[in-house]
Motif scaffolding. Structure first.
Motif, PDB file in Angstrom:
ATOM      1  N   SER A  53      18.935  59.539  42.538  1.00  0.00           N
ATOM      2  CA  SER A  53      17.807  58.645  42.761  1.00  0.00           C
ATOM      3  C   SER A  53      18.239  57.483  43.651  1.00  0.00           C
ATOM      4  N   MET A  54      17.383  57.130  44.625  1.00  0.00           N
ATOM      5  CA  MET A  54      17.656  55.991  45.491  1.00  0.00           C
ATOM      6  C   MET A  54      16.912  54.745  45.024  1.00  0.00           C
ATOM      7  N   GLU A  55      16.252  54.849  43.855  1.00  0.00           N
ATOM      8  CA  GLU A  55      15.630  53.656  43.289  1.00  0.00           C
ATOM      9  C   GLU A  55      16.724  52.687  42.833  1.00  0.00           C
ATOM     10  N   ASN A  56      16.373  51.413  42.826  1.00  0.00           N
ATOM     11  CA  ASN A  56      17.325  50.378  42.382  1.00  0.00           C
ATOM     12  C   ASN A  56      18.586  50.362  43.249  1.00  0.00           C
ATOM     13  N   THR A  57      18.397  50.671  44.530  1.00  0.00           N
ATOM     14  CA  THR A  57      19.503  50.693  45.500  1.00  0.00           C
ATOM     15  C   THR A  57      19.260  49.643  46.570  1.00  0.00           C
ATOM     16  N   LEU A  58      20.284  48.878  46.889  1.00  0.00           N
ATOM     17  CA  LEU A  58      20.215  47.911  47.987  1.00  0.00           C
ATOM     18  C   LEU A  58      21.265  48.260  49.028  1.00  0.00           C
ATOM     19  N   HIS A  59      20.857  48.228  50.298  1.00  0.00           N
ATOM     20  CA  HIS A  59      21.786  48.447  51.413  1.00  0.00           C
ATOM     21  C   HIS A  59      21.694  47.210  52.303  1.00  0.00           C
ATOM     22  N   LEU A  60      22.730  46.372  52.254  1.00  0.00           N
ATOM     23  CA  LEU A  60      22.720  45.092  52.961  1.00  0.00           C
ATOM     24  C   LEU A  60      23.820  45.061  54.019  1.00  0.00           C
ATOM     25  N   SER A  61      23.424  44.766  55.255  1.00  0.00           N
ATOM     26  CA  SER A  61      24.395  44.643  56.346  1.00  0.00           C
ATOM     27  C   SER A  61      24.489  43.183  56.751  1.00  0.00           C
ATOM     28  N   PHE A  62      25.634  42.581  56.529  1.00  0.00           N
ATOM     29  CA  PHE A  62      25.774  41.148  56.744  1.00  0.00           C
ATOM     30  C   PHE A  62      26.063  40.791  58.196  1.00  0.00           C
ATOM     31  N   ASP A 122      30.799  34.013  52.341  1.00  0.00           N
ATOM     32  CA  ASP A 122      31.799  33.181  51.671  1.00  0.00           C
ATOM     33  C   ASP A 122      31.685  33.345  50.158  1.00  0.00           C
ATOM     34  N   GLY A 123      32.822  33.604  49.506  1.00  0.00           N
ATOM     35  CA  GLY A 123      32.822  33.734  48.064  1.00  0.00           C
ATOM     36  C   GLY A 123      32.235  35.039  47.560  1.00  0.00           C
ATOM     37  N   TRP A 124      32.231  36.061  48.418  1.00  0.00           N
ATOM     38  CA  TRP A 124      31.649  37.359  48.061  1.00  0.00           C
ATOM     39  C   TRP A 124      32.347  37.982  46.854  1.00  0.00           C
ATOM     40  N   GLU A 125      33.661  37.715  46.705  1.00  0.00           N
ATOM     41  CA  GLU A 125      34.429  38.370  45.654  1.00  0.00           C
ATOM     42  C   GLU A 125      33.942  37.960  44.264  1.00  0.00           C
ATOM     43  N   ARG A 126      33.493  36.723  44.116  1.00  0.00           N
ATOM     44  CA  ARG A 126      32.966  36.281  42.822  1.00  0.00           C
ATOM     45  C   ARG A 126      31.651  36.983  42.506  1.00  0.00           C
ATOM     46  N   ALA A 127      30.853  37.198  43.548  1.00  0.00           N
ATOM     47  CA  ALA A 127      29.586  37.910  43.347  1.00  0.00           C
ATOM     48  C   ALA A 127      29.853  39.340  42.891  1.00  0.00           C
ATOM     49  N   LEU A 128      30.819  39.994  43.523  1.00  0.00           N
ATOM     50  CA  LEU A 128      31.127  41.377  43.148  1.00  0.00           C
ATOM     51  C   LEU A 128      31.639  41.461  41.724  1.00  0.00           C
ATOM     52  N   ARG A 129      32.454  40.496  41.331  1.00  0.00           N
ATOM     53  CA  ARG A 129      32.961  40.496  39.969  1.00  0.00           C
ATOM     54  C   ARG A 129      31.807  40.358  38.978  1.00  0.00           C
ATOM     55  N   ILE A 183      29.142  50.502  43.341  1.00  0.00           N
ATOM     56  CA  ILE A 183      29.244  49.571  44.462  1.00  0.00           C
ATOM     57  C   ILE A 183      30.131  50.138  45.575  1.00  0.00           C
ATOM     58  N   TYR A 184      29.637  50.000  46.814  1.00  0.00           N
ATOM     59  CA  TYR A 184      30.373  50.419  48.011  1.00  0.00           C
ATOM     60  C   TYR A 184      30.343  49.250  48.993  1.00  0.00           C
ATOM     61  N   ILE A 185      31.512  48.848  49.489  1.00  0.00           N
ATOM     62  CA  ILE A 185      31.551  47.752  50.457  1.00  0.00           C
ATOM     63  C   ILE A 185      32.399  48.150  51.656  1.00  0.00           C
ATOM     64  N   THR A 186      32.137  47.497  52.795  1.00  0.00           N
ATOM     65  CA  THR A 186      32.988  47.682  53.971  1.00  0.00           C
ATOM     66  C   THR A 186      33.477  46.321  54.429  1.00  0.00           C
ATOM     67  N   GLY A 187      34.618  46.327  55.102  1.00  0.00           N
ATOM     68  CA  GLY A 187      35.168  45.090  55.631  1.00  0.00           C
ATOM     69  C   GLY A 187      36.128  45.341  56.773  1.00  0.00           C
ATOM     70  N   LEU A 215      27.180  47.351  50.609  1.00  0.00           N
ATOM     71  CA  LEU A 215      27.338  46.022  51.190  1.00  0.00           C
ATOM     72  C   LEU A 215      28.259  46.118  52.409  1.00  0.00           C
ATOM     73  N   ASP A 216      27.667  45.959  53.583  1.00  0.00           N
ATOM     74  CA  ASP A 216      28.358  46.226  54.844  1.00  0.00           C
ATOM     75  C   ASP A 216      28.878  44.939  55.476  1.00  0.00           C
ATOM     76  N   GLU A 217      30.171  44.931  55.854  1.00  0.00           N
ATOM     77  CA  GLU A 217      30.860  43.762  56.429  1.00  0.00           C
ATOM     78  C   GLU A 217      30.768  42.567  55.466  1.00  0.00           C
ATOM     79  N   ILE A 218      31.222  42.795  54.243  1.00  0.00           N
ATOM     80  CA  ILE A 218      31.100  41.837  53.155  1.00  0.00           C
ATOM     81  C   ILE A 218      31.861  40.541  53.430  1.00  0.00           C
ATOM     82  N   GLN A 219      32.877  40.596  54.297  1.00  0.00           N
ATOM     83  CA  GLN A 219      33.688  39.398  54.519  1.00  0.00           C
ATOM     84  C   GLN A 219      32.902  38.280  55.217  1.00  0.00           C
ATOM     85  N   GLU A 220      31.697  38.583  55.706  1.00  0.00           N
ATOM     86  CA  GLU A 220      30.868  37.561  56.347  1.00  0.00           C
ATOM     87  C   GLU A 220      30.253  36.602  55.325  1.00  0.00           C
TER      88      GLU A 220
END
Length: 399
Positions: free
Chosen positions: A48-57, A96-103, A113-117, A89-94
């Motif tokens: 299911s693709m419900e409850n899915t977010l694809h964000l490109s920073f 600031d403080g992304w690591e706290r959000a992921l935690r 969760i899938y991220i790129t950097g 979450l694409d190019e997450i390093q853009e």
């Protein structure tokens, strides 16, 4: 999109698991495309693709998400926390403080969760600090020749595999070339701009480097000397001869920053017989040979360097740890290890004459163990001797 099944196979064991999947690598190597391919794969498997977010920073549409707090609020406002969620979450390093959000996502949600950097320092240090033991990294390289060739032949009807390889050796494997129909001039112009983008966004800005001119000169020098033994003192001495004062420490810091941006790969040396790491003289290889050509270096004239670089990156792509070997007064281009496997490689353009064969095979003959030893060349009918296998480089890349 160019299908990249090798990476999908690496990701599959972690799909749906409560662990962050981190796709790392230089900009424009295809990490964003891999996220799209992964979504298509999941959908094809009935997920299911419900409850899915694809964000490109990298997108201006998400310019309002500046901090980890902004990201956490955006996710909270756009998912149903009572159900499993999936985040791309694409190019997450853009952010600031992304690591706290992921935690917090790992704690507050049933999250896949899938991220790129594009910067190893940011990702490795922050992930290790805040999410220890709860992530897995998968390094994404530009297209291998096995991925490049079918796309090239599809855009160039009637071309041969040899013509495809020539294009690959000159233009490299950054995937956007497909959008340009692999036009050489357009591709090289794109790569020149890409070099500047990586240098500015992932090296200069991430490391607060002030002397951008010195940085670019040092990186260009390392790329031009690809496959040659270097020390930071040698490089600083060279610039001193050019009437530029660059210390060995600064040179080391700048090269390290380029490594963290996945632009350069440093390969250490070891005694191939004693298995001892050697302290001085290392080699640097550029992530993609197309960048060399785009920076004004002639890949055809320097084909031995280019082929060596292609093999190094291919070994890394295949998951090997790579060193350069020294045995007596000879050099082994690569010692490749993965698990309990060890392989030795020499790389040369052609091994048709006796002198070249003595040099390439002779170095491997000095190593008296039973691990596979191979001389890679572009010879149509490769030469073998004394149990050392000769192999055609194109065939080896397509294996």
């Amino acid at each position: 999109m160019i299908n990249r099944p090798t990476y999908l196979e690496q990701i599959k064991p972690y799909i749906g698991k409560h662990i962050i999947k981190v796709l790392i690598g230089a900009r424009r190597t295809g990490k964003s495309t891999l996220l799209k391919l992964l979504k298509e794969h999941l959908a094809s498997q009935g997920a299911s693709m419900e409850n899915t977010l694809h964000l490109s920073f990298d997108s201006n549409e998400l310019a309002a998400i500046q901090t980890g707090e902004d990201l956490a609020k955006y996710v909270s406002d756009n998912v149903d926390s009572s159900k499993p969620i999936r985040l791309f979450l694409d190019e997450i390093q853009e952010v600031d403080g992304w690591e706290r959000a992921l935690r917090s996502f790992l704690v507050d949600y049933d999250a896949d969760i899938y991220i790129t950097g594009s910067n190893a320092h940011v990702l490795s240090s922050d992930l290790a600090t805040f999410i220890t033991g709860r992530y897995v990294t998968i390094e994404v390289f530009p297209l291998s020749f096995k991925e490049f060739m079918p796309a090239y032949l599809n855009s160039n009807s009637g071309a041969t595999s040899q013509q495809a390889f020539r294009a690959f050796a000159i233009q490299g494997g950054f995937p956007f070339q497909q959008e340009l129909d692999f036009n050489q001039d357009a591709s090289l112009h794109y790569l020149e701009d890409l070099f500047s983008t990586i240098l500015l966004k992932d090296v200069v800005q991430r490391n607060s480097i002030r002397d951008v001119d010195a940085l670019e000169r040092i990186v260009r020098y390392a790329i031009a000397e690809e496959g040659h033994l270097l020390t930071t003192k040698n490089i600083s001495d060279y610039f001193r001869s050019e009437r530029r004062k660059v210390t060995a420490e600064t040179t080391s810091n700048y090269l390290n920053a380029a490594e963290k941006a996945y632009m350069l790969y440093k390969v250490s040396r070891e005694d191939a017989v004693g298995k001892k790491m050697l302290a001085f003289n290392e080699k640097y290889y550029v992530v993609d040979q197309g960048l060399r050509q785009a920076l004004g270096m002639n890949n055809v004239a320097n084909i031995d360097q280019v082929l060596e670089g292609i093999v190094c990156i291919e070994l890394l792509r295949r998951g090997y740890k790579v060193t350069v070997g020294k045995v007596e007064n000879a050099e082994v281009d690569f010692i490749a290890r993965k698990g309990d496997k060890t392989e030795y490689y020499q790389v040369t353009y052609l091994a048709a004459d006796a002198h070249t064969r003595d040099r390439e095979f002779g170095a491997l003959e000095k190593i008296h163990d039973s691990y596979p030893k191979t001389v890679l060349s572009l010879d149509e009918y490769p030469y073998s001797r004394n149990g050392i296998q000769g192999a055609n480089l194109i065939d080896w890349l397509l294996k």
